[in-house]
Write a protein that holds these residues in place. Structure first.
Motif, short mmCIF file in Angstrom:
data_model
loop_
_atom_site.label_atom_id
_atom_site.label_comp_id
_atom_site.label_asym_id
_atom_site.label_seq_id
_atom_site.Cartn_x
_atom_site.Cartn_y
_atom_site.Cartn_z
N ARG A 152 0.82 -1.22 0.00
CA ARG A 152 0.00 0.00 0.00
C ARG A 152 0.86 1.27 0.00
NH1 ARG A 152 -5.17 0.25 1.59
NH2 ARG A 152 -4.93 -1.74 2.69
N ALA A 153 1.88 1.31 0.87
CA ALA A 153 2.72 2.51 0.95
C ALA A 153 3.49 2.74 -0.34
CB ALA A 153 3.69 2.39 2.13
N GLU A 154 3.92 1.66 -0.98
CA GLU A 154 4.65 1.78 -2.25
C GLU A 154 3.74 2.34 -3.34
OE1 GLU A 154 8.26 1.07 -4.63
OE2 GLU A 154 7.80 1.45 -2.52
N ARG A 155 2.54 1.77 -3.43
CA ARG A 155 1.59 2.26 -4.44
C ARG A 155 1.26 3.73 -4.21
NH1 ARG A 155 -4.65 1.27 -3.81
NH2 ARG A 155 -4.05 2.70 -2.13
N ASP A 156 0.97 4.09 -2.97
CA ASP A 156 0.56 5.46 -2.68
C ASP A 156 1.68 6.45 -2.99
OD1 ASP A 156 -1.84 4.41 -1.89
OD2 ASP A 156 -1.52 4.72 0.26
N TYR A 157 2.92 6.06 -2.73
CA TYR A 157 4.04 6.96 -3.01
C TYR A 157 4.15 7.25 -4.50
CZ TYR A 157 8.76 8.68 -3.65
OH TYR A 157 9.85 9.44 -4.03
N TRP A 158 4.13 6.22 -5.33
CA TRP A 158 4.34 6.42 -6.76
C TRP A 158 3.14 7.04 -7.45
CZ3 TRP A 158 9.15 6.42 -8.10
CH2 TRP A 158 10.08 5.61 -7.43
N GLY A 177 7.60 6.55 -15.04
CA GLY A 177 7.31 5.18 -15.46
C GLY A 177 6.43 4.45 -14.48
N ALA A 178 6.70 4.60 -13.19
CA ALA A 178 5.88 3.93 -12.18
C ALA A 178 4.43 4.39 -12.27
CB ALA A 178 6.44 4.21 -10.79
N LEU A 179 4.23 5.69 -12.45
CA LEU A 179 2.87 6.22 -12.57
C LEU A 179 2.16 5.60 -13.78
CD1 LEU A 179 0.97 8.35 -11.28
CD2 LEU A 179 1.88 9.99 -12.93
N VAL A 203 6.87 -8.48 4.21
CA VAL A 203 7.77 -7.96 5.25
C VAL A 203 8.23 -6.56 4.83
CG1 VAL A 203 9.93 -8.32 6.51
CG2 VAL A 203 8.57 -10.30 5.77
N GLY A 204 7.83 -5.55 5.55
CA GLY A 204 8.21 -4.19 5.22
C GLY A 204 9.72 -3.99 5.33
N THR A 205 10.32 -3.50 4.25
CA THR A 205 11.78 -3.29 4.20
C THR A 205 12.07 -1.95 3.51
OG1 THR A 205 11.76 -4.71 2.22
CG2 THR A 205 12.51 -5.71 4.28
N PRO A 206 11.64 -0.84 4.09
CA PRO A 206 11.75 0.46 3.43
C PRO A 206 13.17 1.00 3.40
CG PRO A 206 10.94 0.74 5.66
CD PRO A 206 11.01 -0.74 5.42
N GLY A 207 13.40 1.93 2.49
CA GLY A 207 14.69 2.59 2.35
C GLY A 207 15.12 2.65 0.91
N HIS A 208 15.17 1.48 0.28
CA HIS A 208 15.47 1.47 -1.15
C HIS A 208 14.40 2.28 -1.88
CE1 HIS A 208 17.15 0.12 -4.92
NE2 HIS A 208 15.94 -0.27 -5.31
N THR A 209 13.16 2.02 -1.54
CA THR A 209 12.03 2.89 -1.87
C THR A 209 11.20 3.03 -0.59
OG1 THR A 209 10.62 1.05 -2.58
CG2 THR A 209 11.93 2.16 -4.29
N PRO A 210 10.29 4.01 -0.53
CA PRO A 210 9.56 4.24 0.72
C PRO A 210 8.72 3.06 1.18
CG PRO A 210 9.45 6.19 -0.66
CD PRO A 210 10.09 5.11 -1.49
N GLY A 211 8.19 2.26 0.25
CA GLY A 211 7.32 1.16 0.63
C GLY A 211 7.81 -0.20 0.21
N HIS A 212 9.12 -0.37 0.04
CA HIS A 212 9.69 -1.64 -0.41
C HIS A 212 9.25 -2.78 0.50
CE1 HIS A 212 12.64 -4.77 -1.25
NE2 HIS A 212 12.96 -4.12 -2.36
N MET A 213 8.93 -3.92 -0.13
CA MET A 213 8.52 -5.12 0.59
C MET A 213 9.43 -6.30 0.22
SD MET A 213 5.71 -4.97 2.58
CE MET A 213 4.36 -3.81 2.87
N ALA A 214 9.76 -7.10 1.22
CA ALA A 214 10.32 -8.42 1.00
C ALA A 214 9.19 -9.43 1.25
CB ALA A 214 11.49 -8.68 1.94
N PHE A 215 9.46 -10.69 0.95
CA PHE A 215 8.45 -11.74 1.15
C PHE A 215 9.09 -12.94 1.83
CE2 PHE A 215 6.98 -9.24 -2.44
CZ PHE A 215 5.67 -8.98 -2.10
N ALA A 216 8.47 -13.36 2.93
CA ALA A 216 8.94 -14.53 3.67
C ALA A 216 8.13 -15.74 3.23
CB ALA A 216 8.79 -14.31 5.16
#
Length: 296
Positions: A152-158, A177-179, A203-216
């Motif tokens: 959600r945070a990634e989508r909202d940012y872009w 491009g993201a838009l 798994v929230g892993t922000p920094g690279h982008t504001p809403g970056h996610m990893a997956f466990a």
């Protein structure tokens, strides 16, 4: 957890001499068969990836037979299958980013998976090499039967119209491009900690982008698909606390990376890195004040 099968796959690009070969690596975690597939590689200035540490990193890069001018990181897309669902984690860059990338559909074809077989597409983040492969040359969805999902945070940012004006000139094309690409495909959203599918947790892993996610991927031998939260197999492991140029928020990216490596080490979890040497599967081993990437 050990890799159970490794296959050399020769694709059409390889036969033409543009690639020496394609590798396909496969293992099992919980109910999932986990495959990594090549989308090719990027060609980037080392300074874009390493930022102000490009010269500090010279000795580290030399140990990996890499230079300080240009880096060519691989792009590893993860495919998960449980007999019912066929899930892609990211989709590569398609044909409109760099000519050395955009080979995911060929890699899927070599594995016997057609675009229409994909049931879910999950995104770690919305950078070109992870998102732009969602559309074909006619700007139609490639994985047209799939449900597409992003944090959600990634989508909202872009999708924020101000992002393109505030992101900085170096990344302005990323924002535009993201838009375009996010608006071209219906996107569902998920949040940090949510079970996106059975046995697959965001798994929230922000920094690279504001809403970056990893997956466990949960199982007796867990695996983490880290995307770009750990962006390379050399400096990011040996000096995780350094603020790197590839992260939008260098300070947050370093904190996330350090905590994630500590977690992976403590859990003895395997990991898949999008930009690690293909096929990108291995684990983090403590080494001095940092870590080493140990390929599986």
């Amino acid at each position: 957890m050990a890799i159970t099968r490794r296959t050399m796959i020769m694709g059409t690009a390889a036969m033409a001499g543009t690639l020496p070969f394609r590798l396909h690596a496969s293992t099992t975690v919980g109910n999932y068969t986990v495959d990594t597939l090549s989308d090719g590689n990027l060609i980037l200035p080392a300074g874009f990836i390493l930022g102000e540490h490009v010269n500090d990193a010279a000795d580290i890069l030399a140990r990996y037979d890499l230079g300080t001018e240009q880096l060519t990181p691989d792009c590893n897309v993860t495919l998960l299958r449980d007999g019912e669902n066929t899930i892609l984690i990211d989709v590569g860059s398609g044909m409109n980013f760099q000519p050395s990338a955009g080979r995911l559909v060929d890699s899927l074809d070599a594995l016997g998976v057609a675009p229409e077989d994909v049931t879910h597409v999950l995104f770690t983040h919305a950078h070109p090499d992870h998102l732009w492969g969602v559309l074909d040359d006619f700007y139609e969805p490639v994985f047209y039967n799939a449900r597409h999902m992003i944090g959600r945070a990634e989508r909202d940012y872009w999708l924020d119209p101000e992002t393109v004006n505030t992101i900085g000139e170096e990344r302005m094309a990323f924002a535009a491009g993201a838009l375009r690409y996010l608006n071209a495909v219906e996107m569902d959203v998920f949040d940090d900690g949510e079970d996106v599918l059975t046995g697959l947790q965001a798994v929230g892993t922000p920094g690279h982008t504001p809403g970056h996610m990893a997956f466990a991927v949960n199982g007796s031998d867990p695996l983490m698909i880290v995307g770009d939260s750990i962006g390379n197999h050399h400096v990011a492991f040996e000096q995780p606390q350094w603020e790197l140029g590839s992260d939008q928020d260098g300070e947050m990216g370093a904190a996330t990376r350090t905590a994630l490596l500590d977690r992976l080490n403590a859990d003895k979890a395997m990991l898949v890195g999008f930009h690690f040497p293909f096929p990108g599967i291995g684990h983090a081993e403590k080494s001095g004040d940092g870590y080493r990437f140990i390929p599986a």
